[in-house]
Design a protein around this motif. Structure first.
Motif, PDB file in Angstrom:
ATOM      1  N   ALA A  80       0.665  -1.266   0.077  1.00 59.55           N
ATOM      2  CA  ALA A  80       0.043   0.344  -0.179  1.00 59.55           C
ATOM      3  C   ALA A  80       0.696   0.897   0.192  1.00 59.55           C
ATOM      4  O   ALA A  80       0.332   2.167  -1.289  1.00 59.55           O
ATOM      5  CB  ALA A  80      -0.695  -0.178   1.269  1.00 59.55           C
ATOM      6  N   PRO A  81       1.618   1.298   0.718  1.00 63.53           N
ATOM      7  CA  PRO A  81       2.317   3.098   0.465  1.00 63.53           C
ATOM      8  C   PRO A  81       3.411   3.158  -0.389  1.00 63.53           C
ATOM      9  O   PRO A  81       3.144   3.767  -1.063  1.00 63.53           O
ATOM     10  CB  PRO A  81       4.083   2.278   1.792  1.00 63.53           C
ATOM     11  N   SER A  82       3.458   1.847  -1.434  1.00 64.33           N
ATOM     12  CA  SER A  82       4.021   2.248  -3.110  1.00 64.33           C
ATOM     13  C   SER A  82       3.301   2.130  -3.740  1.00 64.33           C
ATOM     14  O   SER A  82       3.525   3.200  -4.094  1.00 64.33           O
ATOM     15  CB  SER A  82       4.889   0.726  -2.806  1.00 64.33           C
ATOM     16  N   ALA A  83       2.103   1.702  -3.421  1.00 69.02           N
ATOM     17  CA  ALA A  83       0.806   1.980  -4.623  1.00 69.02           C
ATOM     18  C   ALA A  83       0.522   3.813  -4.021  1.00 69.02           C
ATOM     19  O   ALA A  83       0.343   4.274  -5.183  1.00 69.02           O
ATOM     20  CB  ALA A  83      -0.094   1.605  -4.295  1.00 69.02           C
ATOM     21  N   TRP A  84       0.053   4.065  -2.678  1.00 68.17           N
ATOM     22  CA  TRP A  84       0.106   5.508  -2.490  1.00 68.17           C
ATOM     23  C   TRP A  84       0.984   6.143  -3.054  1.00 68.17           C
ATOM     24  O   TRP A  84       0.638   7.822  -3.722  1.00 68.17           O
ATOM     25  CB  TRP A  84      -0.086   5.623  -1.335  1.00 68.17           C
ATOM     26  N   TRP A  85       2.351   6.233  -3.195  1.00 68.54           N
ATOM     27  CA  TRP A  85       3.226   6.902  -3.211  1.00 68.54           C
ATOM     28  C   TRP A  85       3.286   6.925  -4.900  1.00 68.54           C
ATOM     29  O   TRP A  85       3.857   8.224  -6.032  1.00 68.54           O
ATOM     30  CB  TRP A  85       4.861   6.755  -2.973  1.00 68.54           C
ATOM     31  N   LEU A  86       3.329   6.286  -5.361  1.00 68.75           N
ATOM     32  CA  LEU A  86       3.219   6.209  -6.905  1.00 68.75           C
ATOM     33  C   LEU A  86       1.847   7.315  -7.708  1.00 68.75           C
ATOM     34  O   LEU A  86       2.150   7.933  -8.463  1.00 68.75           O
ATOM     35  CB  LEU A  86       2.738   4.937  -7.630  1.00 68.75           C
ATOM     36  N   THR A 146      -1.033   4.090 -12.807  1.00 70.25           N
ATOM     37  CA  THR A 146      -0.334   2.538 -12.673  1.00 70.25           C
ATOM     38  C   THR A 146      -0.505   2.646 -10.685  1.00 70.25           C
ATOM     39  O   THR A 146      -0.749   1.478 -10.247  1.00 70.25           O
ATOM     40  CB  THR A 146       0.794   2.795 -12.370  1.00 70.25           C
ATOM     41  N   GLY A 147      -0.555   3.963 -10.190  1.00 74.19           N
ATOM     42  CA  GLY A 147      -1.101   4.038  -8.680  1.00 74.19           C
ATOM     43  C   GLY A 147      -2.076   3.187  -8.388  1.00 74.19           C
ATOM     44  O   GLY A 147      -2.730   2.832  -7.572  1.00 74.19           O
ATOM     45  N   VAL A 148      -2.746   4.241  -8.931  1.00 74.36           N
ATOM     46  CA  VAL A 148      -4.218   3.817  -9.017  1.00 74.36           C
ATOM     47  C   VAL A 148      -4.457   2.418  -9.181  1.00 74.36           C
ATOM     48  O   VAL A 148      -5.393   1.612  -8.517  1.00 74.36           O
ATOM     49  CB  VAL A 148      -5.298   4.833 -10.288  1.00 74.36           C
ATOM     50  N   LEU A 149      -4.647   1.899 -10.105  1.00 74.27           N
ATOM     51  CA  LEU A 149      -4.665   0.351 -10.150  1.00 74.27           C
ATOM     52  C   LEU A 149      -3.830  -0.735  -9.319  1.00 74.27           C
ATOM     53  O   LEU A 149      -4.718  -0.906  -8.585  1.00 74.27           O
ATOM     54  CB  LEU A 149      -3.941  -0.177 -12.117  1.00 74.27           C
ATOM     55  N   ALA A 150      -2.191  -0.265  -9.119  1.00 73.04           N
ATOM     56  CA  ALA A 150      -1.977  -0.783  -7.881  1.00 73.04           C
ATOM     57  C   ALA A 150      -2.992  -0.842  -6.587  1.00 73.04           C
ATOM     58  O   ALA A 150      -3.459  -1.621  -5.955  1.00 73.04           O
ATOM     59  CB  ALA A 150      -0.849  -0.540  -7.374  1.00 73.04           C
ATOM     60  N   LEU A 151      -3.561   0.510  -6.111  1.00 72.90           N
ATOM     61  CA  LEU A 151      -4.409   0.358  -5.130  1.00 72.90           C
ATOM     62  C   LEU A 151      -5.631   0.383  -5.164  1.00 72.90           C
ATOM     63  O   LEU A 151      -6.380  -0.666  -4.439  1.00 72.90           O
ATOM     64  CB  LEU A 151      -4.645   1.673  -4.658  1.00 72.90           C
ATOM     65  N   LEU A 185      11.598   6.279  -8.786  1.00 74.69           N
ATOM     66  CA  LEU A 185      12.894   4.858  -9.598  1.00 74.69           C
ATOM     67  C   LEU A 185      13.174   4.046  -7.831  1.00 74.69           C
ATOM     68  O   LEU A 185      12.393   2.830  -8.160  1.00 74.69           O
ATOM     69  CB  LEU A 185      14.049   5.666  -9.826  1.00 74.69           C
ATOM     70  N   VAL A 186      13.213   4.557  -7.191  1.00 73.32           N
ATOM     71  CA  VAL A 186      13.145   3.508  -6.234  1.00 73.32           C
ATOM     72  C   VAL A 186      11.940   3.053  -5.683  1.00 73.32           C
ATOM     73  O   VAL A 186      12.209   1.435  -5.517  1.00 73.32           O
ATOM     74  CB  VAL A 186      13.324   4.961  -4.761  1.00 73.32           C
ATOM     75  N   VAL A 187      10.820   3.338  -5.403  1.00 70.13           N
ATOM     76  CA  VAL A 187       9.476   2.554  -5.589  1.00 70.13           C
ATOM     77  C   VAL A 187       8.720   1.666  -6.741  1.00 70.13           C
ATOM     78  O   VAL A 187       8.933   0.636  -6.054  1.00 70.13           O
ATOM     79  CB  VAL A 187       8.274   3.214  -4.938  1.00 70.13           C
ATOM     80  N   LEU A 188       9.389   2.135  -7.791  1.00 74.49           N
ATOM     81  CA  LEU A 188       9.379   1.749  -9.005  1.00 74.49           C
ATOM     82  C   LEU A 188      10.216  -0.095  -8.865  1.00 74.49           C
ATOM     83  O   LEU A 188      10.184  -0.683  -9.261  1.00 74.49           O
ATOM     84  CB  LEU A 188       9.151   1.874 -10.612  1.00 74.49           C
ATOM     85  N   ALA A 189      11.925  -0.049  -8.956  1.00 79.60           N
ATOM     86  CA  ALA A 189      12.555  -0.675  -8.892  1.00 79.60           C
ATOM     87  C   ALA A 189      12.207  -1.950  -7.473  1.00 79.60           C
ATOM     88  O   ALA A 189      12.846  -2.740  -8.176  1.00 79.60           O
ATOM     89  CB  ALA A 189      13.443  -0.441  -8.165  1.00 79.60           C
TER      90      ALA A 189
END
Length: 211
Positions: A25-31, A100-105, A158-162
Motif C-alpha cells: 500500500a505505501p508503494s501504491a500510494w506514493w506512485l 499505475t498507482g490507481v491500478l495498484a491501489l 525510481l526507488v519505489v518502482l524498482a
C-alpha cells in the motif's frame, strides 16, 4: 469381494515461478501521490511557458530571485528535446505513473513485464534528470523550482518502482541486488544530500549574501 480401484494420480500442479503479489500500500500510494506532484509541476510549467511565449515580458510565478528562476531556464535550448518541451514529456510520463498507482491501489494485477518496462522508463527519466541538473548548475546558472520538484519526485519514483519490479525474484537475486534493495532509501537520501550540496556550493556567492 470387490477389488478396490486405485485412485488415479492427480495431475502435477505447475508452480508459478514468479507469482505477482499485491503491491504494498505505501508503494501504491506514493506512485499515485508522486505522480500527481510531478504532473502538477509539469502542468504549471507548461502554463507558465505558454504565458511567456505570448508575452516575452511576462514574469513567471516561480521567478523568486536571480538563482531560483523558472524564466531563465524556460528560454534555454535545454528546455526542450528536438522541439518538444520537457514539460510535455513530464505530463505524459507522470500520467502513466498516476494510472499505475490507481491500478495498484485497486489491487489490479499487472504483469511483470509492465513493472519492468515502467522501471526502465523511469530510469531513463532519472538519467535525463542528471543531465538537466548539470545543465542548470554549470551551463544555465539558474534553478527552476518546479523542475527541482520534478527531479526529487522522479528519483523517489525510481526507488519505489524498482522495489516493486524486483519483489517477485528478490529471493533468487544475488547478494548485491538484495543489499541494494535493502539500502535503497538510504542511497536515495545520500543522492538528495549530494545534490543539495552541489547547489549550495555552486551558488554560494549568492547564498552568502542572504546570511
Amino acid at each position: 469381494m470387490t477389488t478396490p480401484v486405485a485412485a488415479e494420480p492427480a495431475a502435477p500442479v505447475r508452480p508459478d515461478r514468479h507469482p505477482r503479489e499485491g503491491v504494498p500500500a505505501p508503494s501504491a500510494w506514493w506512485l499515485l501521490l508522486g505522480g500527481a506532484i510531478g504532473l502538477t509541476a509539469s502542468l504549471t510549467l507548461t502554463v507558465e511557458k505558454i504565458h511567456l511565449l505570448r508575452n516575452p515580458s511576462y514574469v513567471p510565478s516561480c521567478n523568486l530571485n536571480p538563482i531560483l528562476s523558472c524564466g531563465s531556464v524556460m528560454v534555454t535550448p535545454e528546455a526542450s528535446i528536438m522541439g518538444v518541451p520537457n514539460t510535455l514529456l513530464g505530463i505524459v510520463g507522470f500520467t502513466v505513473v498516476i494510472v499505475t498507482g490507481v491500478l495498484a491501489l485497486a489491487k489490479v494485477a499487472l504483469p511483470q513485464w509492465y513493472w519492468t518496462g515502467l522501471t526502465v522508463g523511469i530510469l531513463g527519466g532519472v538519467a535525463f534528470v542528471h543531465w538537466l541538473i548539470f545543465q542548470s548548475l554549470y551551463r544555465i546558472g539558474a534553478l527552476c523550482p518546479y523542475c527541482v520538484v520534478v527531479w526529487a519526485v522522479t528519483v523517489s519514483l525510481l526507488v519505489v518502482l524498482a522495489s516493486v519490479a524486483v519483489r517477485p525474484v528478490l529471493g533468487q537475486a544475488g547478494t548485491a541486488t538484495r543489499l541494494l534493495h535493502h539500502w535503497r532509501w538510504s542511497i536515495a537520501v545520500l543522492w538528495f544530500t549530494a545534490v543539495l550540496l552541489l547547489i549550495m556550493v555552486r551558488f554560494w556567492d549568492y547564498w552568502s549574501t542572504l546570511l
